[in-house]
Design a protein around this motif. Structure first.
Motif, PDB file in Angstrom:
ATOM      1  N   LYS A 170     -26.744  64.204 -19.901  1.00  0.00           N
ATOM      2  CA  LYS A 170     -26.458  63.046 -20.746  1.00  0.00           C
ATOM      3  C   LYS A 170     -27.738  62.234 -20.890  1.00  0.00           C
ATOM      4  N   PRO A 171     -28.008  61.755 -22.100  1.00  0.00           N
ATOM      5  CA  PRO A 171     -29.210  60.936 -22.281  1.00  0.00           C
ATOM      6  C   PRO A 171     -29.098  59.634 -21.488  1.00  0.00           C
ATOM      7  N   GLN A 172     -30.210  59.197 -20.960  1.00  0.00           N
ATOM      8  CA  GLN A 172     -30.243  57.924 -20.247  1.00  0.00           C
ATOM      9  C   GLN A 172     -30.218  56.787 -21.262  1.00  0.00           C
ATOM     10  N   LYS A 173     -29.424  55.769 -20.991  1.00  0.00           N
ATOM     11  CA  LYS A 173     -29.403  54.608 -21.873  1.00  0.00           C
ATOM     12  C   LYS A 173     -30.672  53.797 -21.645  1.00  0.00           C
ATOM     13  N   VAL A 174     -31.244  53.332 -22.740  1.00  0.00           N
ATOM     14  CA  VAL A 174     -32.440  52.501 -22.654  1.00  0.00           C
ATOM     15  C   VAL A 174     -32.026  51.041 -22.491  1.00  0.00           C
ATOM     16  N   VAL A 175     -32.957  50.226 -22.049  1.00  0.00           N
ATOM     17  CA  VAL A 175     -32.713  48.791 -21.879  1.00  0.00           C
ATOM     18  C   VAL A 175     -33.417  48.067 -23.015  1.00  0.00           C
ATOM     19  N   ILE A 176     -32.664  47.218 -23.722  1.00  0.00           N
ATOM     20  CA  ILE A 176     -33.225  46.472 -24.848  1.00  0.00           C
ATOM     21  C   ILE A 176     -32.892  44.988 -24.700  1.00  0.00           C
ATOM     22  N   PRO A 177     -33.688  44.133 -25.356  1.00  0.00           N
ATOM     23  CA  PRO A 177     -33.408  42.704 -25.285  1.00  0.00           C
ATOM     24  C   PRO A 177     -32.066  42.352 -25.947  1.00  0.00           C
ATOM     25  N   LYS A 178     -31.505  41.258 -25.517  1.00  0.00           N
ATOM     26  CA  LYS A 178     -30.201  40.813 -26.015  1.00  0.00           C
ATOM     27  C   LYS A 178     -30.209  40.623 -27.532  1.00  0.00           C
ATOM     28  N   ASP A 193     -39.427  54.108 -30.594  1.00  0.00           N
ATOM     29  CA  ASP A 193     -38.736  55.150 -29.829  1.00  0.00           C
ATOM     30  C   ASP A 193     -37.558  54.568 -29.047  1.00  0.00           C
ATOM     31  N   THR A 194     -37.771  53.420 -28.423  1.00  0.00           N
ATOM     32  CA  THR A 194     -36.706  52.780 -27.651  1.00  0.00           C
ATOM     33  C   THR A 194     -35.556  52.379 -28.562  1.00  0.00           C
ATOM     34  N   PHE A 195     -35.879  51.836 -29.744  1.00  0.00           N
ATOM     35  CA  PHE A 195     -34.836  51.458 -30.698  1.00  0.00           C
ATOM     36  C   PHE A 195     -34.040  52.687 -31.129  1.00  0.00           C
ATOM     37  N   ALA A 196     -34.728  53.785 -31.413  1.00  0.00           N
ATOM     38  CA  ALA A 196     -34.049  55.011 -31.833  1.00  0.00           C
ATOM     39  C   ALA A 196     -33.110  55.503 -30.734  1.00  0.00           C
ATOM     40  N   ARG A 197     -33.562  55.512 -29.484  1.00  0.00           N
ATOM     41  CA  ARG A 197     -32.705  55.947 -28.376  1.00  0.00           C
ATOM     42  C   ARG A 197     -31.501  55.013 -28.238  1.00  0.00           C
ATOM     43  N   ALA A 198     -31.729  53.711 -28.399  1.00  0.00           N
ATOM     44  CA  ALA A 198     -30.622  52.746 -28.313  1.00  0.00           C
ATOM     45  C   ALA A 198     -29.602  52.994 -29.419  1.00  0.00           C
ATOM     46  N   TRP A 199     -30.082  53.228 -30.625  1.00  0.00           N
ATOM     47  CA  TRP A 199     -29.211  53.462 -31.780  1.00  0.00           C
ATOM     48  C   TRP A 199     -28.394  54.740 -31.597  1.00  0.00           C
ATOM     49  N   LEU A 200     -29.052  55.798 -31.122  1.00  0.00           N
ATOM     50  CA  LEU A 200     -28.419  57.114 -31.031  1.00  0.00           C
ATOM     51  C   LEU A 200     -27.610  57.332 -29.752  1.00  0.00           C
ATOM     52  N   ASP A 201     -28.120  56.857 -28.618  1.00  0.00           N
ATOM     53  CA  ASP A 201     -27.520  57.194 -27.323  1.00  0.00           C
ATOM     54  C   ASP A 201     -26.827  56.034 -26.634  1.00  0.00           C
ATOM     55  N   GLY A 202     -26.977  54.833 -27.171  1.00  0.00           N
ATOM     56  CA  GLY A 202     -26.428  53.665 -26.496  1.00  0.00           C
ATOM     57  C   GLY A 202     -27.506  52.964 -25.696  1.00  0.00           C
ATOM     58  N   TYR A 203     -27.160  51.806 -25.165  1.00  0.00           N
ATOM     59  CA  TYR A 203     -28.163  50.984 -24.497  1.00  0.00           C
ATOM     60  C   TYR A 203     -27.501  50.068 -23.474  1.00  0.00           C
ATOM     61  N   GLU A 204     -28.346  49.487 -22.666  1.00  0.00           N
ATOM     62  CA  GLU A 204     -27.944  48.415 -21.767  1.00  0.00           C
ATOM     63  C   GLU A 204     -28.751  47.198 -22.171  1.00  0.00           C
ATOM     64  N   VAL A 205     -28.139  46.039 -22.051  1.00  0.00           N
ATOM     65  CA  VAL A 205     -28.816  44.801 -22.434  1.00  0.00           C
ATOM     66  C   VAL A 205     -29.658  44.311 -21.259  1.00  0.00           C
ATOM     67  N   GLU A 206     -30.900  44.004 -21.570  1.00  0.00           N
ATOM     68  CA  GLU A 206     -31.834  43.495 -20.578  1.00  0.00           C
ATOM     69  C   GLU A 206     -31.293  42.200 -19.984  1.00  0.00           C
ATOM     70  N   LYS A 207     -31.332  42.113 -18.664  1.00  0.00           N
ATOM     71  CA  LYS A 207     -30.887  40.877 -18.025  1.00  0.00           C
ATOM     72  C   LYS A 207     -31.915  39.799 -18.306  1.00  0.00           C
ATOM     73  N   GLU A 208     -31.421  38.699 -18.825  1.00  0.00           N
ATOM     74  CA  GLU A 208     -32.310  37.603 -19.169  1.00  0.00           C
ATOM     75  C   GLU A 208     -32.759  36.887 -17.894  1.00  0.00           C
ATOM     76  N   LYS A 209     -34.027  36.559 -17.822  1.00  0.00           N
ATOM     77  CA  LYS A 209     -34.568  35.863 -16.673  1.00  0.00           C
ATOM     78  C   LYS A 209     -33.945  34.470 -16.604  1.00  0.00           C
ATOM     79  N   MET A 210     -33.562  34.087 -15.404  1.00  0.00           N
ATOM     80  CA  MET A 210     -32.929  32.789 -15.201  1.00  0.00           C
ATOM     81  C   MET A 210     -33.861  31.884 -14.396  1.00  0.00           C
ATOM     82  N   TYR A 211     -33.716  30.588 -14.620  1.00  0.00           N
ATOM     83  CA  TYR A 211     -34.552  29.599 -13.956  1.00  0.00           C
ATOM     84  C   TYR A 211     -33.677  28.521 -13.331  1.00  0.00           C
TER      85      TYR A 211
END
Length: 174
Positions: free
Chosen positions: A49-57, A96-114
């Motif tokens: 199974k393709p690995q899901k990439v991490v992309i910004p929210k 490339d990351t966008f293409a993998r996200a579009w085709l295989d799915g993605y996880e949303v990058e955890k936003e840095k908290m302060y």
């Protein structure tokens, strides 16, 4: 994959370094020798199974808002190439990351908290006070996980009074 999972005559898919192409079109794959370049061998119908990439929210939100109206990745690229915004700029630098996200799915990058410790405010029993937000107002309170005491970068920039921003410290949130 262990050797027992393969059978003589079985078709396989091999990932490795291409060393050349023969005149009949066959690829020469280097997987012998001291430093083999072979990265994986899979039975033909059992690809991993393709690995899901991490992309910004904000990119994930754009995909969610638009994927049902856009039928192909090519159309998404074409649409994004005609506009200039945060999404198109990110995609242009991360195709490339966008293409993998579009085709295989993605996880949303955890936003840095302060969190913002109020340096000069310590309770009489020695506890640090922190900037705390509620209903658009801010006040000081000791650490309390049921109160709004962590902020994203966007919240810092748009909601937190400027005089407190310089005290913001990154914090891990469970």
């Amino acid at each position: 994959m262990s050797k027992q999972e393969f059978q003589t005559g079985q078709y396989v898919i091999v990932e490795g370094k291409c060393e050349g192409v023969k005149h009949d079109g066959r690829l020469l794959i280097n997987f012998f020798g001291e430093n083999p370049e072979l990265t994986a061998v899979y039975p033909k119908n059992v690809l991993p199974k393709p690995q899901k990439v991490v992309i910004p929210k904000f990119v994930a939100e754009w995909i969610e808002d638009n994927k049902s109206d856009i039928d192909t990745l090519y159309t998404a690229y074409a649409l994004l190439s005609r506009i200039k915004n945060d999404v198109s700029l990110w995609v242009n630098s991360n195709q490339d990351t966008f293409a993998r996200a579009w085709l295989d799915g993605y996880e949303v990058e955890k936003e840095k908290m302060y969190i913002i410790p109020l340096k000069s405010l310590i309770t009489t029993d020695g506890h640090q006070q922190y900037l705390t937000g509620k209903a658009g107002r801010f006040f000081a309170s000791r650490r309390n996980y049921s109160l709004k005491q962590t902020f994203t970068q966007t919240e810092l920039d748009n909601n937190v009074p400027a005089c407190y921003r310089e005290w913001a410290e990154p914090v891990e949130v469970e």
